[in-house]
Design a protein around this motif. Sequence first.
Motif, PDB file in Angstrom:
ATOM      1  N   ILE A 151     -32.072  32.906 -40.419  1.00  0.00           N
ATOM      2  CA  ILE A 151     -32.987  33.967 -39.996  1.00  0.00           C
ATOM      3  C   ILE A 151     -32.473  34.584 -38.702  1.00  0.00           C
ATOM      4  O   ILE A 151     -32.474  33.945 -37.646  1.00  0.00           O
ATOM      5  CB  ILE A 151     -34.417  33.431 -39.809  1.00  0.00           C
ATOM      6  CG1 ILE A 151     -34.925  32.837 -41.129  1.00  0.00           C
ATOM      7  CG2 ILE A 151     -35.347  34.550 -39.331  1.00  0.00           C
ATOM      8  CD1 ILE A 151     -36.306  32.226 -41.055  1.00  0.00           C
ATOM      9  N   GLY A 152     -32.005  35.809 -38.807  1.00  0.00           N
ATOM     10  CA  GLY A 152     -31.497  36.496 -37.632  1.00  0.00           C
ATOM     11  C   GLY A 152     -32.613  37.012 -36.750  1.00  0.00           C
ATOM     12  O   GLY A 152     -33.733  37.267 -37.212  1.00  0.00           O
ATOM     13  N   GLY A 155     -30.192  42.121 -32.898  1.00  0.00           N
ATOM     14  CA  GLY A 155     -29.154  42.590 -33.805  1.00  0.00           C
ATOM     15  C   GLY A 155     -28.940  41.724 -35.027  1.00  0.00           C
ATOM     16  O   GLY A 155     -28.129  42.058 -35.898  1.00  0.00           O
ATOM     17  N   GLY A 156     -29.654  40.584 -35.126  1.00  0.00           N
ATOM     18  CA  GLY A 156     -29.546  39.734 -36.304  1.00  0.00           C
ATOM     19  C   GLY A 156     -28.200  39.033 -36.414  1.00  0.00           C
ATOM     20  O   GLY A 156     -27.450  38.926 -35.453  1.00  0.00           O
ATOM     21  N   ILE A 157     -27.923  38.580 -37.611  1.00  0.00           N
ATOM     22  CA  ILE A 157     -26.684  37.842 -37.889  1.00  0.00           C
ATOM     23  C   ILE A 157     -25.845  38.625 -38.884  1.00  0.00           C
ATOM     24  O   ILE A 157     -26.354  39.087 -39.908  1.00  0.00           O
ATOM     25  CB  ILE A 157     -27.000  36.440 -38.443  1.00  0.00           C
ATOM     26  CG1 ILE A 157     -27.709  35.601 -37.368  1.00  0.00           C
ATOM     27  CG2 ILE A 157     -25.726  35.736 -38.911  1.00  0.00           C
ATOM     28  CD1 ILE A 157     -28.238  34.276 -37.878  1.00  0.00           C
ATOM     29  N   THR A 158     -24.558  38.772 -38.598  1.00  0.00           N
ATOM     30  CA  THR A 158     -23.633  39.459 -39.489  1.00  0.00           C
ATOM     31  C   THR A 158     -22.657  38.446 -40.072  1.00  0.00           C
ATOM     32  O   THR A 158     -22.080  37.642 -39.340  1.00  0.00           O
ATOM     33  CB  THR A 158     -22.847  40.545 -38.726  1.00  0.00           C
ATOM     34  OG1 THR A 158     -23.764  41.508 -38.203  1.00  0.00           O
ATOM     35  CG2 THR A 158     -21.863  41.247 -39.657  1.00  0.00           C
ATOM     36  N   VAL A 159     -22.490  38.484 -41.400  1.00  0.00           N
ATOM     37  CA  VAL A 159     -21.582  37.565 -42.085  1.00  0.00           C
ATOM     38  C   VAL A 159     -20.549  38.398 -42.839  1.00  0.00           C
ATOM     39  O   VAL A 159     -20.910  39.245 -43.657  1.00  0.00           O
ATOM     40  CB  VAL A 159     -22.325  36.653 -43.080  1.00  0.00           C
ATOM     41  CG1 VAL A 159     -21.378  35.610 -43.656  1.00  0.00           C
ATOM     42  CG2 VAL A 159     -23.513  35.971 -42.406  1.00  0.00           C
ATOM     43  N   THR A 160     -19.259  38.167 -42.564  1.00  0.00           N
ATOM     44  CA  THR A 160     -18.214  38.977 -43.186  1.00  0.00           C
ATOM     45  C   THR A 160     -17.075  38.111 -43.700  1.00  0.00           C
ATOM     46  O   THR A 160     -16.740  37.079 -43.124  1.00  0.00           O
ATOM     47  CB  THR A 160     -17.636  39.998 -42.186  1.00  0.00           C
ATOM     48  OG1 THR A 160     -17.069  39.297 -41.077  1.00  0.00           O
ATOM     49  CG2 THR A 160     -18.708  40.941 -41.677  1.00  0.00           C
ATOM     50  N   SER A 161     -16.485  38.553 -44.809  1.00  0.00           N
ATOM     51  CA  SER A 161     -15.299  37.927 -45.393  1.00  0.00           C
ATOM     52  C   SER A 161     -14.761  38.844 -46.476  1.00  0.00           C
ATOM     53  O   SER A 161     -15.544  39.523 -47.146  1.00  0.00           O
ATOM     54  CB  SER A 161     -15.655  36.563 -45.996  1.00  0.00           C
ATOM     55  OG  SER A 161     -14.539  36.007 -46.674  1.00  0.00           O
ATOM     56  N   PRO A 162     -13.450  38.899 -46.662  1.00  0.00           N
ATOM     57  CA  PRO A 162     -12.925  39.728 -47.747  1.00  0.00           C
ATOM     58  C   PRO A 162     -13.480  39.320 -49.110  1.00  0.00           C
ATOM     59  O   PRO A 162     -13.754  40.161 -49.954  1.00  0.00           O
ATOM     60  CB  PRO A 162     -11.409  39.506 -47.660  1.00  0.00           C
ATOM     61  CG  PRO A 162     -11.163  39.125 -46.244  1.00  0.00           C
ATOM     62  CD  PRO A 162     -12.357  38.303 -45.850  1.00  0.00           C
ATOM     63  N   THR A 163     -13.639  38.010 -49.333  1.00  0.00           N
ATOM     64  CA  THR A 163     -14.169  37.535 -50.610  1.00  0.00           C
ATOM     65  C   THR A 163     -14.953  36.252 -50.396  1.00  0.00           C
ATOM     66  O   THR A 163     -14.632  35.447 -49.525  1.00  0.00           O
ATOM     67  CB  THR A 163     -13.035  37.292 -51.625  1.00  0.00           C
ATOM     68  OG1 THR A 163     -13.589  36.915 -52.885  1.00  0.00           O
ATOM     69  CG2 THR A 163     -12.096  36.198 -51.162  1.00  0.00           C
ATOM     70  N   GLY A 164     -16.021  36.072 -51.168  1.00  0.00           N
ATOM     71  CA  GLY A 164     -16.866  34.896 -51.040  1.00  0.00           C
ATOM     72  C   GLY A 164     -17.696  34.956 -49.782  1.00  0.00           C
ATOM     73  O   GLY A 164     -17.390  34.319 -48.785  1.00  0.00           O
TER      74      GLY A 164
END
Length: 363
Positions: free
Chosen positions: A253-254, A259-268
Amino acid sequence: MKKILSLILAMAMLLSMGTAVFADANTVDEWDGTYDTTWYDSANPVKAYTIDSAEELAGLSKLIAEYDGTAKGDLFSNDTIFTLTTDIDLKNIPWTPIGPVVKDGKRTDRNSFNSSFDGGNHTISNLYVTGFAYAGLFGSTKSESFHGTIKNITINNATIEDTAPVDKADKTGAGALIGRANKYNIENCHVTGTVNVEGTRYVGGLIGHSYVNIEDCTVSGNGTINATSWDAGGLIGSHGVVDGSSIENCSVIGDAAEGGITVTSPTGVGGAVGMLSNEKNLTVVADGLTVANVAVSGNDYVAYIAAGYAATNSSVANVTATKTDGTEIEADDATSVSVSVAKLTDKNGNETYYTSLADAFAA
């Protein structure tokens, strides 16, 4: 009159004792960057240790990191338990993970954490880890049959960078609590405040790479969780389903105001789990996951909750899932787990794609 005076004095003493106990309970021990290993006697090991200071916690890390295997087997037995008795501020001084595993670029499993740890509902603040392939408060935890437990601990404010080279490129993992956890029980563990975790692959807010039972754990606050190659999740980067492992009643829970939580990845990439993987004929157990105020972004296998396989009784709120080009992905419904098609890979490496999870399981 004397009786009244005695009563007043006794009450005053009790109140002062209560105040002292209360003050002690809220004491935060600040780490000065040194290590205390005097609590450990190699000639007379015991089954239970209390960790009473930041220096003693750092001492535990040092003992496992420098263990050369001369005692044959692990330094501490798998039925040993460590109990934390105080809040700790690590002051953003570079931390060596408890059980770093990789030494001089090579895997050394004897340098994993093999025991249990009870945080006593205490908080460890301002954790900073860099330069380790398995990065977190704990680097790697290993168990053969779920005998080990890590529980009752909160990490407030964490910066984790999985940057070290290793002889096997896929042997990495980064999370505020554990870089890689194998067949462990993780209970009532939390990450709060600002959490920034970055690594090559298997990157999570709490655990990077896991084969665990995990329940009643949370990640909350703000920050960025980023894998430069694959598998990033708000809670766990990659969760492998083995006989007996599960994820239950956990949340990401951001803090929307921050600004909350950002999750990034090219895949998966997923709001809770970057990749929830499974071998055929094993039950997939992921139940009661909540994701809110999280932005998820990637090119392939992008999910609101968990990419790969289905979670039940789960929900999302104010979660966006986008491709890296900015195109927003629309899920069929609020509890949709993965917006990509299902993929199964056989033992020869052949990949088969399915238009639904049901079709994949029926294959």
